[in-house]
Design a protein around this motif. Structure first.
Motif, PDB file in Angstrom:
ATOM      1  N   UNK A 265       0.833  -1.201   0.000  1.00 36.98           N
ATOM      2  CA  UNK A 265       0.000   0.000   0.000  1.00 36.98           C
ATOM      3  C   UNK A 265       0.872   1.257   0.000  1.00 36.98           C
ATOM      4  N   UNK A 266       1.884   1.264   0.861  1.00 41.40           N
ATOM      5  CA  UNK A 266       2.777   2.417   0.946  1.00 41.40           C
ATOM      6  C   UNK A 266       3.536   2.623  -0.359  1.00 41.40           C
ATOM      7  N   UNK A 267       3.991   1.547  -0.974  1.00 38.99           N
ATOM      8  CA  UNK A 267       4.768   1.664  -2.207  1.00 38.99           C
ATOM      9  C   UNK A 267       3.912   2.181  -3.346  1.00 38.99           C
ATOM     10  N   UNK A 268       2.682   1.687  -3.451  1.00 39.01           N
ATOM     11  CA  UNK A 268       1.781   2.189  -4.501  1.00 39.01           C
ATOM     12  C   UNK A 268       1.523   3.681  -4.307  1.00 39.01           C
ATOM     13  N   UNK A 269       1.271   4.085  -3.079  1.00 42.12           N
ATOM     14  CA  UNK A 269       1.021   5.499  -2.795  1.00 42.12           C
ATOM     15  C   UNK A 269       2.265   6.337  -3.086  1.00 42.12           C
ATOM     16  N   UNK A 270       3.432   5.810  -2.733  1.00 47.19           N
ATOM     17  CA  UNK A 270       4.667   6.539  -2.980  1.00 47.19           C
ATOM     18  C   UNK A 270       4.904   6.727  -4.477  1.00 47.19           C
ATOM     19  N   UNK A 271       4.644   5.691  -5.271  1.00 48.67           N
ATOM     20  CA  UNK A 271       4.824   5.797  -6.724  1.00 48.67           C
ATOM     21  C   UNK A 271       3.915   6.882  -7.291  1.00 48.67           C
ATOM     22  N   UNK A 272       2.659   6.920  -6.855  1.00 51.57           N
ATOM     23  CA  UNK A 272       1.751   7.971  -7.316  1.00 51.57           C
ATOM     24  C   UNK A 272       2.270   9.350  -6.926  1.00 51.57           C
ATOM     25  N   UNK A 273       2.733   9.483  -5.693  1.00 49.77           N
ATOM     26  CA  UNK A 273       3.294  10.752  -5.223  1.00 49.77           C
ATOM     27  C   UNK A 273       4.509  11.141  -6.062  1.00 49.77           C
ATOM     28  N   UNK A 274       5.448  10.208  -6.216  1.00 48.01           N
ATOM     29  CA  UNK A 274       6.678  10.489  -6.964  1.00 48.01           C
ATOM     30  C   UNK A 274       6.373  10.958  -8.376  1.00 48.01           C
ATOM     31  N   UNK A 275       5.512  10.213  -9.052  1.00 46.30           N
ATOM     32  CA  UNK A 275       5.210  10.555 -10.441  1.00 46.30           C
ATOM     33  C   UNK A 275       4.551  11.928 -10.558  1.00 46.30           C
ATOM     34  N   UNK A 276       3.611  12.224  -9.665  1.00 50.04           N
ATOM     35  CA  UNK A 276       2.955  13.528  -9.695  1.00 50.04           C
ATOM     36  C   UNK A 276       3.904  14.662  -9.338  1.00 50.04           C
ATOM     37  N   UNK A 277       4.708  14.449  -8.315  1.00 52.81           N
ATOM     38  CA  UNK A 277       5.658  15.476  -7.875  1.00 52.81           C
ATOM     39  C   UNK A 277       6.675  15.781  -8.969  1.00 52.81           C
ATOM     40  N   UNK A 278       7.133  14.751  -9.654  1.00 46.34           N
ATOM     41  CA  UNK A 278       8.148  14.961 -10.687  1.00 46.34           C
ATOM     42  C   UNK A 278       7.544  15.532 -11.967  1.00 46.34           C
ATOM     43  N   UNK A 279       6.314  15.199 -12.242  1.00 38.07           N
ATOM     44  CA  UNK A 279       5.634  15.861 -13.360  1.00 38.07           C
ATOM     45  C   UNK A 279       5.549  17.356 -13.062  1.00 38.07           C
ATOM     46  N   UNK A 280       5.203  17.691 -11.847  1.00 34.98           N
ATOM     47  CA  UNK A 280       5.115  19.086 -11.428  1.00 34.98           C
ATOM     48  C   UNK A 280       6.477  19.780 -11.529  1.00 34.98           C
ATOM     49  N   UNK A 281       7.541  19.083 -11.156  1.00 28.25           N
ATOM     50  CA  UNK A 281       8.879  19.666 -11.241  1.00 28.25           C
ATOM     51  C   UNK A 281       9.229  20.057 -12.676  1.00 28.25           C
ATOM     52  N   UNK A 282       8.717  19.316 -13.636  1.00 27.91           N
ATOM     53  CA  UNK A 282       8.991  19.614 -15.037  1.00 27.91           C
ATOM     54  C   UNK A 282       8.352  20.890 -15.536  1.00 27.91           C
ATOM     55  N   UNK A 283       7.345  21.371 -14.828  1.00 28.90           N
ATOM     56  CA  UNK A 283       6.656  22.580 -15.274  1.00 28.90           C
ATOM     57  C   UNK A 283       7.552  23.817 -15.204  1.00 28.90           C
ATOM     58  N   UNK A 284       8.656  23.727 -14.493  1.00 33.28           N
ATOM     59  CA  UNK A 284       9.605  24.843 -14.445  1.00 33.28           C
ATOM     60  C   UNK A 284      10.141  25.161 -15.835  1.00 33.28           C
ATOM     61  N   UNK A 285      10.184  24.145 -16.695  1.00 33.92           N
ATOM     62  CA  UNK A 285      10.668  24.330 -18.066  1.00 33.92           C
ATOM     63  C   UNK A 285       9.699  23.665 -19.048  1.00 33.92           C
ATOM     64  N   UNK A 286       8.422  23.754 -18.775  1.00 32.13           N
ATOM     65  CA  UNK A 286       7.394  23.055 -19.562  1.00 32.13           C
ATOM     66  C   UNK A 286       7.564  23.314 -21.051  1.00 32.13           C
ATOM     67  N   UNK A 287       7.664  22.228 -21.800  1.00 32.89           N
ATOM     68  CA  UNK A 287       7.782  22.308 -23.250  1.00 32.89           C
ATOM     69  C   UNK A 287       9.186  22.616 -23.734  1.00 32.89           C
ATOM     70  N   UNK A 288      10.098  22.876 -22.822  1.00 28.69           N
ATOM     71  CA  UNK A 288      11.466  23.206 -23.209  1.00 28.69           C
ATOM     72  C   UNK A 288      12.363  21.984 -23.203  1.00 28.69           C
ATOM     73  N   UNK A 289      13.550  22.172 -23.720  1.00 31.82           N
ATOM     74  CA  UNK A 289      14.483  21.055 -23.825  1.00 31.82           C
ATOM     75  C   UNK A 289      15.009  20.613 -22.459  1.00 31.82           C
TER      76      UNK A 289
END
Length: 144
Positions: free
Chosen positions: A90-114
């Protein structure tokens, strides 16, 4: 002549064969200690994440084995104490969802850029390394 080359290309595509120039798709040779181009930095960040993910998976397998042993030992005391394996899943599944969402958000700093892939991969690597340490701590148990 041109029609013949086009016809050959169509046949190759239809048969699902790769064109000769696509046969040798080797991993690029990049010195990640001295990466300068953005494509090189993206590549190196992804390789760092891949290595971290490999280590995470190994730690997860070992931690799962430890949780199975914990459940076995606790089950001998009281069947109601069992549940470490399910809690880890349960913890690992929740962590994976958190990680993926958090890192998608981190990409918005350069959204669409190289630079976006590097930011996402860097985040994935960082969070994965932290989770690996958490799993190792669980595997070792309290006080170790």
């Amino acid at each position: 002549m041109k029609r013949r080359l086009v016809a050959i290309g169509v046949i190759v595509a239809f048969l699902g064969l790769e064109a000769p120039f696509a046969w040798a798709q080797e991993e690029p040779q990049v010195d990640c200690e001295n990466a300068m181009a953005q494509s090189e930095m993206n590549f190196c960040a992804n390789k760092d994440y891949e290595a971290a993910d490999k280590e995470l998976n190994a730690a997860y397998r070992k931690t799962m084995a430890a949780m199975k042993e914990t459940d076995k030992e606790l089950g001998e005391i009281n069947a109601n104490y069992v549940g470490a394996v399910e809690a880890l899943k349960k913890a690992q599944r929740a962590w994976i969802d958190y990680r993926d969402g958090q890192c998608e958000l981190a990409g918005f700093e350069a959204r669409g850029g190289s630079m976006e892939p590097m930011l996402v991969s860097g985040c994935l690597a960082d969070l994965t390394k932290k989770r690996t340490e958490e799993l190792k701590g669980l595997m070792e148990g309290p006080g170790n």
